[in-house]
Design a protein around this motif. Sequence first.
Motif, mmCIF file in Angstrom:
data_model
loop_
_atom_site.group_PDB
_atom_site.id
_atom_site.type_symbol
_atom_site.label_atom_id
_atom_site.label_comp_id
_atom_site.label_asym_id
_atom_site.label_seq_id
_atom_site.Cartn_x
_atom_site.Cartn_y
_atom_site.Cartn_z
ATOM 1 N N GLY A 176 0.796 -1.218 0.000
ATOM 2 C CA GLY A 176 0.000 0.000 0.000
ATOM 3 C C GLY A 176 0.825 1.262 0.000
ATOM 4 O O GLY A 176 0.349 2.325 -0.400
ATOM 5 N N ARG B 108 0.899 4.903 -5.133
ATOM 6 C CA ARG B 108 -0.504 4.675 -5.415
ATOM 7 C C ARG B 108 -1.349 4.929 -4.184
ATOM 8 O O ARG B 108 -0.865 4.943 -3.072
ATOM 9 C CB ARG B 108 -0.726 3.247 -5.917
ATOM 10 C CG ARG B 108 -0.400 2.173 -4.906
ATOM 11 C CD ARG B 108 -0.478 0.812 -5.569
ATOM 12 N NE ARG B 108 -0.115 -0.202 -4.633
ATOM 13 C CZ ARG B 108 0.117 -1.455 -4.984
ATOM 14 N NH1 ARG B 108 0.030 -1.797 -6.236
ATOM 15 N NH2 ARG B 108 0.428 -2.354 -4.094
ATOM 16 N N PRO C 135 -5.254 1.142 -0.890
ATOM 17 C CA PRO C 135 -5.899 0.062 -1.644
ATOM 18 C C PRO C 135 -7.385 -0.055 -1.384
ATOM 19 O O PRO C 135 -8.138 -0.441 -2.270
ATOM 20 C CB PRO C 135 -5.147 -1.203 -1.165
ATOM 21 C CG PRO C 135 -4.499 -0.799 0.129
ATOM 22 C CD PRO C 135 -4.202 0.646 -0.009
ATOM 23 N N ALA D 233 -10.038 0.193 -4.350
ATOM 24 C CA ALA D 233 -11.004 -0.884 -4.569
ATOM 25 C C ALA D 233 -12.395 -0.322 -4.750
ATOM 26 O O ALA D 233 -13.128 -0.720 -5.661
ATOM 27 C CB ALA D 233 -10.973 -1.856 -3.386
ATOM 28 N N THR E 220 -5.684 -5.866 -5.948
ATOM 29 C CA THR E 220 -5.686 -5.185 -4.660
ATOM 30 C C THR E 220 -6.140 -6.124 -3.551
ATOM 31 O O THR E 220 -5.543 -6.181 -2.476
ATOM 32 C CB THR E 220 -6.616 -3.958 -4.704
ATOM 33 O OG1 THR E 220 -6.141 -3.039 -5.687
ATOM 34 C CG2 THR E 220 -6.694 -3.263 -3.350
ATOM 35 N N GLU F 160 -3.382 -8.711 -2.827
ATOM 36 C CA GLU F 160 -2.267 -8.156 -2.059
ATOM 37 C C GLU F 160 -2.638 -7.948 -0.599
ATOM 38 O O GLU F 160 -1.801 -8.119 0.299
ATOM 39 C CB GLU F 160 -1.833 -6.824 -2.685
ATOM 40 C CG GLU F 160 -1.169 -6.968 -4.036
ATOM 41 C CD GLU F 160 -0.914 -5.637 -4.709
ATOM 42 O OE1 GLU F 160 -0.088 -5.602 -5.638
ATOM 43 O OE2 GLU F 160 -1.550 -4.633 -4.312
#
Length: 262
Positions: A15, A21, A24, A28, A95, A98
């Motif tokens: 994350g 980014r 998550p 999502a 996502t 992970e």
Amino acid sequence: MSTPQDRRAKIQAAGNGSSGRANPIIVAGVVVVLIIALVVGGVIWSATRGTEGGDATPQGVTDGEPYNPYPDVELVEGAPTVDVYEDFRCPVCKTFEEAFGETIDELAADGQIRLNVHLKTVIDSITGGESSAIAGSSALCAADQGAWSEYHTELFARQPAEETSDGFPESTYPEAAEAAGLSGEELEEFTTCTEENRYLEYVRSVEEASSEAGFTGTPALVVDGTEVSWGSFADGSGQPDPDALAEVLSSGEVPEDKVATE
């Protein structure tokens, strides 16, 4: 079996990596909204089916039924059934993988849950082509060689950054297989199985059956018939909380505020 601290470290790294980014759980939610919009608009059903493939089914299942990666594991008494609906090309599925994939896999391997995996092809329907279906077939080829979990992780890690009808490059499958530990005769058997798309018709049948049952988007997580709002499992810092999810999955009891709503 890794410790909760090990899992949390991996999730936080995913994350907060150098890519910068977004959180998550937030990502999502955004992509799920996009997929739902596509479903409502009728785009999901625009896929073509031109790839030739075999009609084999994984051992112990028939067409349309989900795949259990751990059929020989002795389940604890009262172990709930957990159904995961996923597409190897779905960004939100990556996502989900992970954040919670390792936790779910460990629960299944330890017999705490019975795991049913529904390999879906939502992104094929959006972009055209059949790369999701081919990827699903390849994962079952890896499972034949005893490398379901490892290959599952490696293939998601190689998900294309942009989804087109081309999908995964063909070289992805042997690369993921080698990274998953396959070599020698096992790798040769995997390659043969993958090149002939041995389980393609089975994956198509799972997509059809799950869609008829109302699961048209991915990912989805269901415990003993109750769909779980997996994105709501976050700790105080907003990071995914796999330990909290594990408690719900292993108990089979989903709190009201964790039940997915339309």
